[in-house]
Design a protein around this motif. Structure first.
Motif, PDB file in Angstrom:
ATOM      1  N   PRO A  88      39.374  34.231  36.198  1.00  0.00           N
ATOM      2  CA  PRO A  88      40.768  34.712  36.225  1.00  0.00           C
ATOM      3  C   PRO A  88      40.959  35.974  37.049  1.00  0.00           C
ATOM      4  O   PRO A  88      42.068  36.259  37.488  1.00  0.00           O
ATOM      5  N   GLN A  89      39.899  36.792  37.235  1.00  0.00           N
ATOM      6  CA  GLN A  89      39.939  38.005  38.060  1.00  0.00           C
ATOM      7  C   GLN A  89      41.026  38.972  37.583  1.00  0.00           C
ATOM      8  O   GLN A  89      41.915  39.386  38.349  1.00  0.00           O
ATOM      9  N   PHE A  90      40.956  39.335  36.309  1.00  0.00           N
ATOM     10  CA  PHE A  90      41.925  40.282  35.770  1.00  0.00           C
ATOM     11  C   PHE A  90      41.763  41.668  36.398  1.00  0.00           C
ATOM     12  O   PHE A  90      42.747  42.363  36.648  1.00  0.00           O
ATOM     13  N   LEU A  91      40.525  42.061  36.653  1.00  0.00           N
ATOM     14  CA  LEU A  91      40.300  43.369  37.262  1.00  0.00           C
ATOM     15  C   LEU A  91      40.850  43.421  38.683  1.00  0.00           C
ATOM     16  O   LEU A  91      41.419  44.437  39.104  1.00  0.00           O
TER      17      LEU A  91
ATOM     18  N   LEU B  32      45.430  56.139  32.380  1.00  0.00           N
ATOM     19  CA  LEU B  32      44.388  55.381  33.086  1.00  0.00           C
ATOM     20  C   LEU B  32      43.538  54.590  32.105  1.00  0.00           C
ATOM     21  O   LEU B  32      43.168  53.431  32.377  1.00  0.00           O
ATOM     22  N   GLY B  33      43.227  55.182  30.953  1.00  0.00           N
ATOM     23  CA  GLY B  33      42.439  54.464  29.952  1.00  0.00           C
ATOM     24  C   GLY B  33      43.153  53.241  29.411  1.00  0.00           C
ATOM     25  O   GLY B  33      42.520  52.224  29.096  1.00  0.00           O
ATOM     26  N   LYS B  34      44.476  53.298  29.303  1.00  0.00           N
ATOM     27  CA  LYS B  34      45.232  52.146  28.809  1.00  0.00           C
ATOM     28  C   LYS B  34      45.176  50.981  29.785  1.00  0.00           C
ATOM     29  O   LYS B  34      45.137  49.814  29.374  1.00  0.00           O
ATOM     30  N   VAL B  35      45.158  51.269  31.077  1.00  0.00           N
ATOM     31  CA  VAL B  35      45.049  50.198  32.072  1.00  0.00           C
ATOM     32  C   VAL B  35      43.688  49.514  31.962  1.00  0.00           C
ATOM     33  O   VAL B  35      43.583  48.281  31.979  1.00  0.00           O
ATOM     34  N   HIS B  36      42.621  50.309  31.840  1.00  0.00           N
ATOM     35  CA  HIS B  36      41.292  49.725  31.665  1.00  0.00           C
ATOM     36  C   HIS B  36      41.212  48.939  30.358  1.00  0.00           C
ATOM     37  O   HIS B  36      40.570  47.877  30.300  1.00  0.00           O
ATOM     38  N   LEU B  37      41.841  49.440  29.311  1.00  0.00           N
ATOM     39  CA  LEU B  37      41.817  48.749  28.026  1.00  0.00           C
ATOM     40  C   LEU B  37      42.524  47.408  28.096  1.00  0.00           C
ATOM     41  O   LEU B  37      42.079  46.427  27.498  1.00  0.00           O
ATOM     42  N   LYS B  38      43.621  47.344  28.844  1.00  0.00           N
ATOM     43  CA  LYS B  38      44.327  46.072  28.994  1.00  0.00           C
ATOM     44  C   LYS B  38      43.470  45.032  29.695  1.00  0.00           C
ATOM     45  O   LYS B  38      43.424  43.862  29.291  1.00  0.00           O
TER      46      LYS B  38
END
Length: 283
Positions: A205-208, A244-250
């Motif tokens: 899916p390549q979410f990153l 920024l941490g919330k984006v990584h957490l998502k």
């Protein structure tokens, strides 16, 4: 064992600060046990439990933490030590020497140090840090299981979007799956998420990759707010760090959710994985 998670809400800044102090104290106890093991020979688990009592008498802030939480921190240290011994006996290529924790994000309680309300809507932490009562946000099924099943441990976890309580339940989860007699082999690769023995492929899916643009933007904003040599950093810097941490957490949650659902489809019935991927992509 089954783990259910609920978010801790309706707490004040002082209450969340008390949870942070409990987490730092648990990290302190674990690191002290690890240092004692490094400096002395013949240290076993009983020796570390005895050291835990000495730390509580020597340091007042360690005495504030519940005794069961201190014992859980000792068990964390011994778990890392025992795994190191096991890998040495197996002559593994990487021994995994135990390391000190720098950024611990959780504290674990056993049967004491916390109290659940009768309706399961709130939880109260009763140790000397006086974190107080928090509301529990979860769905009705999880709340019913928390009230009816035996709780072995409660773990408080700090994440980028808040604090969570994880309930470790004494139950074994079983899925009712009918055996069809059909077997399939899966090969996990880099080009595709997996390829089965019949030649069917599931794309990653390549979410990153999709979140890279937003991650770069938030990272640039964080770099602009950083001041070299400033201790502590400004409030704007820490607020941007949380964004920024919330984006990584998502991205982390998207990966986990997709992988778990895909694996369950494959287990329930072969072919369900392909249908799930099509529905997920809107085909």
């Amino acid at each position: 064992m089954r783990v259910l998670e609920a978010k801790l809400l309706n707490g004040t800044a002082q209450q969340y600060q008390a949870l942070d102090e409990a987490i730092r104290t648990a990290q302190f106890v674990r690191n002290k046990c690890l240092r004692h093991w490094m400096d002395h020979q013949g240290v076993n688990r009983a020796t570390l439990y005895s050291l835990c009592k000495d730390l509580a008498r020597e340091f007042p802030f360690a005495q504030k933490l519940n005794s069961s939480a201190r014992q859980a921190s000792v068990e964390r240290a011994w778990f890392a030590i025992s795994n190191f011994y096991r890998r040495c006996k197996e002559k593994a290529a990487r021994k995994g020497y135990p390391k000190f924790q720098k950024r611990c994000r959780s504290v674990e309680y056993k049967i004491s140090g916390w109290k659940l309300s009768q309706d399961g809507m709130s939880i109260t932490f009763t140790d000397s840090f006086q974190a107080g009562t928090f509301a529990l946000y979860c769905n009705g099924e999880a709340r019913r299981d928390i009230l009816t099943l035996k709780i072995n441990r409660v773990r408080v976890v700090r994440r980028a979007d808040g604090y969570y309580a994880q309930f470790c339940l004494d139950v074994e989860r079983r899925e009712k799956v009918g055996y069809t007699g059909e077997a399939v082999g899966l090969d996990v690769g880099l080009m595709h998420f997996y390829t089965d023995s019949h030649g069917h492929k599931v794309e990653c899916p390549q979410f990153l990759r999709r979140a890279e643009r937003r991650l770069k933007r938030e990272q640039r904003r964080l770099s602009r707010k950083f001041r070299r040599g400033a201790k502590p950093q400004s409030k704007n810097y820490h607020q941007q760090r949380k964004r920024l941490g919330k984006v990584h957490l998502k991205v982390q949650r998207q990966r986990r959710d997709w992988a778990v659902k895909l694996a369950r489809c494959v287990v329930l019935a072969y072919g369900g994985a392909e249908r799930f991927v099509q529905r997920h992509r809107g085909v």
